[in-house]
Write a protein that holds these residues in place. Structure first.
Motif, PDB file in Angstrom:
ATOM      1  N   ALA A 166       0.815  -1.217   0.000  1.00  0.00           N
ATOM      2  CA  ALA A 166       0.000   0.000   0.000  1.00  0.00           C
ATOM      3  C   ALA A 166       0.845   1.262   0.000  1.00  0.00           C
ATOM      4  CB  ALA A 166      -0.940  -0.013   1.208  1.00  0.00           C
ATOM      5  N   ASP A 167       1.935   1.263   0.752  1.00  0.00           N
ATOM      6  CA  ASP A 167       2.777   2.463   0.819  1.00  0.00           C
ATOM      7  C   ASP A 167       3.390   2.798  -0.542  1.00  0.00           C
ATOM      8  OD1 ASP A 167       4.123   0.003   1.319  1.00  0.00           O
ATOM      9  OD2 ASP A 167       5.936   1.081   1.881  1.00  0.00           O
ATOM     10  N   LEU A 168       3.755   1.776  -1.319  1.00  0.00           N
ATOM     11  CA  LEU A 168       4.339   2.029  -2.635  1.00  0.00           C
ATOM     12  C   LEU A 168       3.272   2.420  -3.659  1.00  0.00           C
ATOM     13  CD1 LEU A 168       7.062  -0.772  -2.909  1.00  0.00           C
ATOM     14  CD2 LEU A 168       7.267   1.565  -2.054  1.00  0.00           C
ATOM     15  N   VAL A 169       2.052   1.908  -3.499  1.00  0.00           N
ATOM     16  CA  VAL A 169       0.956   2.323  -4.382  1.00  0.00           C
ATOM     17  C   VAL A 169       0.668   3.805  -4.174  1.00  0.00           C
ATOM     18  CG1 VAL A 169      -1.478   2.010  -4.963  1.00  0.00           C
ATOM     19  CG2 VAL A 169      -0.060   0.019  -4.458  1.00  0.00           C
ATOM     20  N   VAL A 170       0.626   4.231  -2.916  1.00  0.00           N
ATOM     21  CA  VAL A 170       0.391   5.649  -2.610  1.00  0.00           C
ATOM     22  C   VAL A 170       1.521   6.503  -3.180  1.00  0.00           C
ATOM     23  CG1 VAL A 170       0.242   7.344  -0.731  1.00  0.00           C
ATOM     24  CG2 VAL A 170      -0.995   5.168  -0.557  1.00  0.00           C
ATOM     25  N   TYR A 171       2.757   6.029  -3.042  1.00  0.00           N
ATOM     26  CA  TYR A 171       3.915   6.777  -3.553  1.00  0.00           C
ATOM     27  C   TYR A 171       3.842   6.914  -5.072  1.00  0.00           C
ATOM     28  CZ  TYR A 171       8.683   7.624  -5.140  1.00  0.00           C
ATOM     29  OH  TYR A 171       9.786   8.130  -5.790  1.00  0.00           O
ATOM     30  N   ARG A 172       3.541   5.816  -5.765  1.00  0.00           N
ATOM     31  CA  ARG A 172       3.494   5.878  -7.225  1.00  0.00           C
ATOM     32  C   ARG A 172       2.357   6.780  -7.709  1.00  0.00           C
ATOM     33  NH1 ARG A 172       1.669   1.674 -11.841  1.00  0.00           N
ATOM     34  NH2 ARG A 172       3.010   2.404 -13.512  1.00  0.00           N
ATOM     35  N   SER A 173       1.228   6.733  -7.025  1.00  0.00           N
ATOM     36  CA  SER A 173       0.111   7.593  -7.386  1.00  0.00           C
ATOM     37  C   SER A 173       0.507   9.065  -7.277  1.00  0.00           C
ATOM     38  CB  SER A 173      -1.088   7.300  -6.478  1.00  0.00           C
ATOM     39  OG  SER A 173      -2.157   8.176  -6.757  1.00  0.00           O
ATOM     40  N   ALA A 174       1.194   9.406  -6.189  1.00  0.00           N
ATOM     41  CA  ALA A 174       1.646  10.793  -6.009  1.00  0.00           C
ATOM     42  C   ALA A 174       2.678  11.168  -7.066  1.00  0.00           C
ATOM     43  CB  ALA A 174       2.224  10.968  -4.604  1.00  0.00           C
ATOM     44  N   LEU A 175       3.547  10.213  -7.393  1.00  0.00           N
ATOM     45  CA  LEU A 175       4.584  10.466  -8.393  1.00  0.00           C
ATOM     46  C   LEU A 175       3.964  10.720  -9.765  1.00  0.00           C
ATOM     47  CD1 LEU A 175       7.682  10.510  -8.813  1.00  0.00           C
ATOM     48  CD2 LEU A 175       7.531   8.086  -9.396  1.00  0.00           C
ATOM     49  N   SER A 176       2.903  10.001 -10.078  1.00  0.00           N
ATOM     50  CA  SER A 176       2.268  10.158 -11.390  1.00  0.00           C
ATOM     51  C   SER A 176       1.627  11.539 -11.541  1.00  0.00           C
ATOM     52  CB  SER A 176       1.213   9.070 -11.608  1.00  0.00           C
ATOM     53  OG  SER A 176       0.089   9.272 -10.776  1.00  0.00           O
ATOM     54  N   LYS A 177       1.248  12.131 -10.425  1.00  0.00           N
ATOM     55  CA  LYS A 177       0.623  13.453 -10.470  1.00  0.00           C
ATOM     56  C   LYS A 177       1.636  14.589 -10.342  1.00  0.00           C
ATOM     57  CE  LYS A 177      -3.420  11.446  -8.199  1.00  0.00           C
ATOM     58  NZ  LYS A 177      -4.177  11.353  -6.929  1.00  0.00           N
ATOM     59  N   SER A 178       2.845  14.249  -9.950  1.00  0.00           N
ATOM     60  CA  SER A 178       3.864  15.275  -9.718  1.00  0.00           C
ATOM     61  C   SER A 178       4.477  15.759 -11.019  1.00  0.00           C
ATOM     62  CB  SER A 178       4.963  14.713  -8.811  1.00  0.00           C
ATOM     63  OG  SER A 178       6.052  15.605  -8.723  1.00  0.00           O
ATOM     64  N   LYS A 179       4.821  17.018 -11.066  1.00  0.00           N
ATOM     65  CA  LYS A 179       5.509  17.582 -12.234  1.00  0.00           C
ATOM     66  C   LYS A 179       6.999  17.238 -12.211  1.00  0.00           C
ATOM     67  CE  LYS A 179       2.302  21.452 -12.776  1.00  0.00           C
ATOM     68  NZ  LYS A 179       2.158  22.934 -12.812  1.00  0.00           N
ATOM     69  N   LYS A 180       7.462  16.746 -11.061  1.00  0.00           N
ATOM     70  CA  LYS A 180       8.875  16.404 -10.919  1.00  0.00           C
ATOM     71  C   LYS A 180       9.055  14.891 -11.018  1.00  0.00           C
ATOM     72  CE  LYS A 180       9.925  20.357  -7.955  1.00  0.00           C
ATOM     73  NZ  LYS A 180      10.463  20.783  -6.646  1.00  0.00           N
ATOM     74  N   LYS A 181       8.619  14.323 -12.120  1.00  0.00           N
ATOM     75  CA  LYS A 181       8.771  12.882 -12.317  1.00  0.00           C
ATOM     76  C   LYS A 181      10.235  12.527 -12.520  1.00  0.00           C
ATOM     77  CE  LYS A 181       4.257  11.882 -14.345  1.00  0.00           C
ATOM     78  NZ  LYS A 181       3.563  11.245 -15.469  1.00  0.00           N
ATOM     79  N   GLN A 182      10.566  11.296 -12.127  1.00  0.00           N
ATOM     80  CA  GLN A 182      11.921  10.812 -12.383  1.00  0.00           C
ATOM     81  C   GLN A 182      12.150  10.669 -13.877  1.00  0.00           C
ATOM     82  OE1 GLN A 182      10.223   8.264  -9.822  1.00  0.00           O
ATOM     83  NE2 GLN A 182      12.039   7.731  -8.644  1.00  0.00           N
ATOM     84  N   GLU A 183      13.358  10.958 -14.310  1.00  0.00           N
ATOM     85  CA  GLU A 183      13.672  10.848 -15.736  1.00  0.00           C
ATOM     86  C   GLU A 183      13.593   9.398 -16.172  1.00  0.00           C
ATOM     87  OE1 GLU A 183      17.328  11.680 -18.871  1.00  0.00           O
ATOM     88  OE2 GLU A 183      17.499  12.296 -16.785  1.00  0.00           O
ATOM     89  N   SER A 184      12.888   9.158 -17.241  1.00  0.00           N
ATOM     90  CA  SER A 184      12.734   7.805 -17.751  1.00  0.00           C
ATOM     91  C   SER A 184      13.995   7.365 -18.483  1.00  0.00           C
ATOM     92  CB  SER A 184      11.541   7.743 -18.715  1.00  0.00           C
ATOM     93  OG  SER A 184      11.586   6.564 -19.481  1.00  0.00           O
ATOM     94  N   PRO A 185      14.470   6.139 -18.228  1.00  0.00           N
ATOM     95  CA  PRO A 185      15.634   5.643 -18.966  1.00  0.00           C
ATOM     96  C   PRO A 185      15.344   5.470 -20.456  1.00  0.00           C
ATOM     97  CG  PRO A 185      14.637   3.887 -17.679  1.00  0.00           C
ATOM     98  CD  PRO A 185      13.950   5.160 -17.283  1.00  0.00           C
ATOM     99  N   LEU A 186      14.069   5.442 -20.814  1.00  0.00           N
ATOM    100  CA  LEU A 186      13.686   5.295 -22.213  1.00  0.00           C
ATOM    101  C   LEU A 186      13.139   6.600 -22.792  1.00  0.00           C
ATOM    102  CD1 LEU A 186      11.899   1.831 -22.083  1.00  0.00           C
ATOM    103  CD2 LEU A 186      14.052   2.354 -23.212  1.00  0.00           C
TER     104      LEU A 186
END
Length: 452
Positions: free
Chosen positions: A251-271
């Motif tokens: 659950a903690d990682l699902v919440v983290y990923r959901s927040a990350l998907s909405k953030s403008k500061k996403k991690q740079e994709s390797p692709l």
């Protein structure tokens, strides 16, 4: 068995992720030496000039599906292990070749224990009060000591169990492919099934899950990882030849990923994907050593060295072909468990190249499922084609849905808001999808049409 469960629980509470990874690498070196000494087909893969080295990454060659399964003498392997073999599994063959997983009888008992520990520790699933509905395709089994119903990917069977059997249990787990889960939930809502009356957990594996699809489904059934006691959609990762689950999402990682998907500061994709949010998983260094293999394209593949010395087919630096990278545990501020983390981006080479750039399958998934007004009318399957350097998305509609029910321009505008080049959208009625029309969930869907 109780002692093993208590030990695994203690390990989760008290181990330090970094120390476990160091131990894992030491064990991997030992596995390499043992395998090189005793397994003939593996000896032929090794580089003799490095025998004086003691660096695992230098000593051990990188293997992949083609190298391993073209080298193993399968018939003699099976004949020599008939008394040990408990199960033989096949992969989907989506890559053009099959891989084979061998499990001994001891492996199967261990798998059941580990699955039950996983459900108990992370979902508080108790014996005698939990039912697992396994709707996985391709004969994938769920090894557990909990009550288990193997339905295969049949929406009608799963829905019947949810309505008539599941209420007898405190917790319910439904395992299936992401697009299957979408279809199941939509059909259940149409029939008036009330998801909020019970703790029902959805677990998917096999395919990378777009965060937009999870958000859409959570909205339909009124569930969220922020209230995990009533159920939510979680992912696992595994491979036929290595086992399940290798990675898991709590659950903690699902919440983290959901927040990350909405953030403008996403991690740079390797692709260099523009819309895709990576899955973030915990992994278990006590069972395998996980590393990144750098590719010429700049991406990194995930490679496993399995630490079970009695495996029928040793796997040393096995390149999965999946793009991922190991991340600092501190990068997820509210992580709950002291285990290492890995980012997962899906399959490599999963894109369409045209003159103006790359179009990634995962980006397309994120975009189409983010359009909630369109989701009820589509199956979720599509193909990407290029004709005269023009990208064409052929999107399959559900049975009985006509082309007029969906506005293709909405999709095209959503695509243009993320990409600088244009995508032509073609809505295809269910029966017109051609050879890939069958929505039986038994095979991985091939999104890239390479025949044109």
């Amino acid at each position: 068995m109780m002692a093993r469960t208590m030990y695994l629980a203690w390990l989760l509470r008290h181990s330090q992720a970094e120390q476990e990874v160091i131990k894992s690498k030491r064990k991997a070196l030992s596995i390499y030496h043992q395998t090189r000494k005793s397994v003939r087909w593996y000896q032929l893969q090794t580089n003799q000039q490095h025998v004086l080295e003691n660096d695992f990454s230098v000593l051990a060659p990188c293997l992949n599906k083609q190298k391993v399964f073209s080298s193993i003498p399968l018939i003699s392997l099976i004949q020599n292990n008939k008394k040990r073999i408990g199960a033989i599994s096949l992969s989907s063959g989506a890559s053009g070749a099959f891989s084979i997983g061998f499990s001994t009888r001891k492996d199967l008992k261990r798998a059941s224990v580990e699955t039950d520990v996983f459900l108990n520790l992370f979902f508080n699933a108790r014996k005698n009060n939990t039912v697992v509905i396994n709707a996985s395709a391709m004969g994938v089994r769920a090894y557990t000591n909990h009550v288990c119903c193997d339905t295969g990917p049949r929406i009608d069977l799963v829905l019947h169990l949810l309505m008539n059997v599941a209420p007898a249990f405190d917790k319910v787990f439904v395992i299936g492919d992401p697009v299957f889960i979408k279809s199941l939930v939509e059909e259940s809502v149409r029939k008036g099934f009330e998801w909020d009356k019970q703790a029902i957990y959805l677990i998917s594996g096999g395919e990378w899950l777009p965060e937009s699809l999870r958000t859409y489904v959570h909205g339909l059934i009124g569930k969220s990882a922020q209230q995990p006691e009533m159920g939510f959609w979680s992912c696992i990762y595994g491979l036929t030849e290595l086992g399940y689950p290798l990675f898991f999402e709590t659950a903690d990682l699902v919440v983290y990923r959901s927040a990350l998907s909405k953030s403008k500061k996403k991690q740079e994709s390797p692709l260099h994907m523009l819309c895709t949010t990576p899955s973030v998983y915990y992994y278990r260094p006590s069972s395998y050593y996980l590393e990144e293999l750098q590719q010429a394209s700049g991406t990194s593949h995930l490679a496993f060295t399995m630490l079970n010395k009695k495996r029928m087919v040793p796997m040393v630096r096995y390149d999965t072909g999946d793009v991922g990278r190991l991340i600092d545990s501190k990068s997820v501020p509210d992580k709950k468990y002291p285990l290492p983390l890995v980012e997962f981006w899906g399959r490599d080479q999963n894109w369409l190249e045209i003159a103006s750039g790359m179009i990634y399958v995962n980006d397309i998934k994120e975009i189409i499922f983010s359009l909630f007004e369109i989701c009820p009318f589509i199956t979720g399957y599509f193909t990407l084609n290029s004709i005269k350097d023009k990208a064409i998305l052929m999107l399959q509609l559900k049975k009985g849905v006509s082309e007029n029910a969906v506005n293709a321009e909405v999709l095209e505008k959503a695509f243009l808001s993320n990409y600088s080049h244009q995508l032509e959208v073609s809505l295809v009625e269910y029966m017109q999808m051609g050879a890939q029309m069958e929505l039986d969930f038994e095979r991985k869907f091939k999104h890239l049409n390479t025949e044109q």
